[in-house]
Design an enzyme around this catalytic site. Structure first.
Site, PDB file in Angstrom:
ATOM      1  N   PRO A 117      41.173  48.984  43.981  1.00  0.00           N
ATOM      2  CG  PRO A 117      40.409  50.601  45.461  1.00  0.00           C
ATOM      3  CD  PRO A 117      40.383  50.216  44.008  1.00  0.00           C
ATOM      4  CB  CYS A 118      43.484  44.319  46.081  1.00  0.00           C
ATOM      5  SG  CYS A 118      44.674  44.898  47.320  1.00  0.00           S
ATOM      6  CD  GLN A 119      41.963  47.944  50.288  1.00  0.00           C
ATOM      7  OE1 GLN A 119      41.611  47.925  49.117  1.00  0.00           O
ATOM      8  NE2 GLN A 119      42.553  48.986  50.826  1.00  0.00           N
ATOM      9  CG  PHE A 121      38.608  41.597  44.921  1.00  0.00           C
ATOM     10  CD1 PHE A 121      37.283  41.256  44.802  1.00  0.00           C
ATOM     11  CD2 PHE A 121      39.046  42.767  44.340  1.00  0.00           C
ATOM     12  CE1 PHE A 121      36.391  42.061  44.100  1.00  0.00           C
ATOM     13  CE2 PHE A 121      38.168  43.579  43.637  1.00  0.00           C
ATOM     14  CZ  PHE A 121      36.839  43.221  43.523  1.00  0.00           C
TER      15      PHE A 121
END
Length: 425
Positions: A117-119, A121
């Site tokens: 998951p990129c949230q 970053f």
């Protein structure tokens, strides 16, 4: 319950059986690298690594990678993944939190691919990085790699994908998250490197930036990202650097058959969003102009106005809300962002975000005052036209496409890794 093929046997923990629900798997070619896919989404990276699909008349041949198990927690994503049995019918996707899956149920693999998951970053987030609960999901990938170090068939490598915001996320000691990942995986015996790549340089009709982190066992040496460019050259893929025509919005929209799946499905704007789009007005274009792109009309034979995109800056000030008037009156302070961007027919579309909001990304059709259809954004993300996106809510379809790794980018990465392994065998 047990699952068996000629490669290996996977025993399932009894109390976890309902979540795994394994189905029979087709025989895997013993020359293929076995891939474990984590945080798989709707399968963009998986499809790219496997290959065997067409995009706008070009055949992206089968690669020597085969996914053996996939995982994602998002029901909207797994719904799409399972619906595309043509591409993924030979293996299972587990809909579960990766932290709930016992390591004993994960089969041996050669490569792990994961878009954790990129949230944490993202540029808009608080950038807590690995200290964030979602950021710590990288550590689940790390734990599985550690676990498999003790198996008979140790992994040969991994590919991680994330947003570019991860590059400025820091550990408490000031180390960047990518450098922390390099440090941790090199302790496990991998040579790890990373690069920020722009998808439109590798055959994808989207100027989408993503950080790609690749590690291979030290006996194979460190991966050379120049191999991506060699794949583009060898297979004559369109690219932003020297062959952009096929990637332009006009070209991508020019030959979408109205009878294709979801070719007419689009998410309507809210009244306020529709007001903005209507007041911004359309870019130059029409079905007749799209026909010129379909016929490969040279750029210099098209009218000059075909190159001009639009955004909220093209509105009359009196039509703007107080918020936009404020930004309009002090552009230096607010850096005058291109909200409500509409890309022209000769531009390469920007990133389609998971939220698909017109303020945040170029999701508006150039000359029709609406969002792109599901089929149109699937094209922009380089999904084949027969890849379907069943949805419970139409917003979910946009979300899973926006979250996906473009399949063609995945295909280029897989081809480049194959070359790397051949060179260093």
């Amino acid at each position: 319950m047990s699952y068996t093929n000629d490669i290996e046997t996977l025993s399932v923990v009894e109390d976890f059986q309902p979540k795994l629900n394994f189905k029979p798997q087709q025989e895997i070619n013993t020359t293929d690298f076995k891939v474990l896919s984590l945080f798989s989404g709707c399968g963009g990276m998986d499809l790219g690594f496997q290959g065997g699909f067409e995009f706008r008349g070009k055949n992206y041949k089968k690669n020597n990678f085969q996914t053996i198990l996939s995982n994602d927690i998002d029901a909207a994503a797994t719904k799409v993944y399972e619906a595309n049995e043509k591409y993924f019918g030979n293996h299972q996707i587990i809909e579960a939190d990766i932290r709930e899956i016992p390591y004993s149920t994960i089969p041996d693999f050669d490569f792990m691919i994961a878009g954790f998951p990129c949230q944490p970053f993202s540029n808009a987030g608080k950038r807590k990085g690995i200290n964030d609960e979602r950021g710590s999901l990288f550590e689940e990938c790390e734990k599985i790699l550690i676990e498999k170090e003790n198996s008979q068939n140790q992994p040969k490598g991994f590919v991680f994908e994330n947003v570019r915001g991860i590059m400025s996320s820091k550990m408490p000691d000031g180390t960047s998250i990518p450098d922390e990942i390099v440090k941790r995986t090199e302790k496990l015996g991998y040579k790890t490197t990373y690069k920020l790549v722009k998808a439109s340089n590798y055959g994808v009709p989207s100027a989408r930036y993503r950080l790609i982190i690749i590690g291979t066992k030290k006996e194979y040496g460190r991966f050379d990202f120049d191999l991506l460019d060699k794949v583009v050259q060898e297979y004559e893929l369109p690219n932003e650097k020297n062959a952009p025509y096929e990637l332009m919005v006009g070209s991508i929209l020019s030959d979408i058959d109205s009878k294709l799946p979801q070719a007419k499905d689009y998410w309507k704007y809210s009244p306020s969003g529709q007001y903005m789009v209507d007041k911004i007005g359309p870019c130059y274009g029409s079905k007749a102009v799209l026909k010129k792109f379909k016929n490969n009309t040279p750029i210099d034979e098209l009218p000059e106005q075909v190159h001009k995109g639009r955004s909220w800056k093209n509105m009359d000030r009196e039509d703007m809300s107080p918020r936009f008037q404020k930004i309009h009156d002090n552009p230096k302070k607010y850096r005058a962002p291109n909200f409500y961007r509409r890309f022209s027919l000769t531009e390469i579309n920007g990133t389609i975000t998971a939220s698909a909001q017109p303020e945040a990304c170029g999701i508006t059709h150039p000359f029709e005052n609406r969002r792109y259809t599901i089929r149109e954004i699937a094209r922009i993300q380089s999904f084949p036209d027969d890849f379907v996106f069943p949805y419970t809510t139409i917003a979910n379809a946009y979300k899973v496409i926006g979250n996906a790794v473009p399949p063609i980018l995945g295909w280029v990465i897989a081809k480049a890794i194959s070359k790397h392994l051949e060179i260093n065998a």
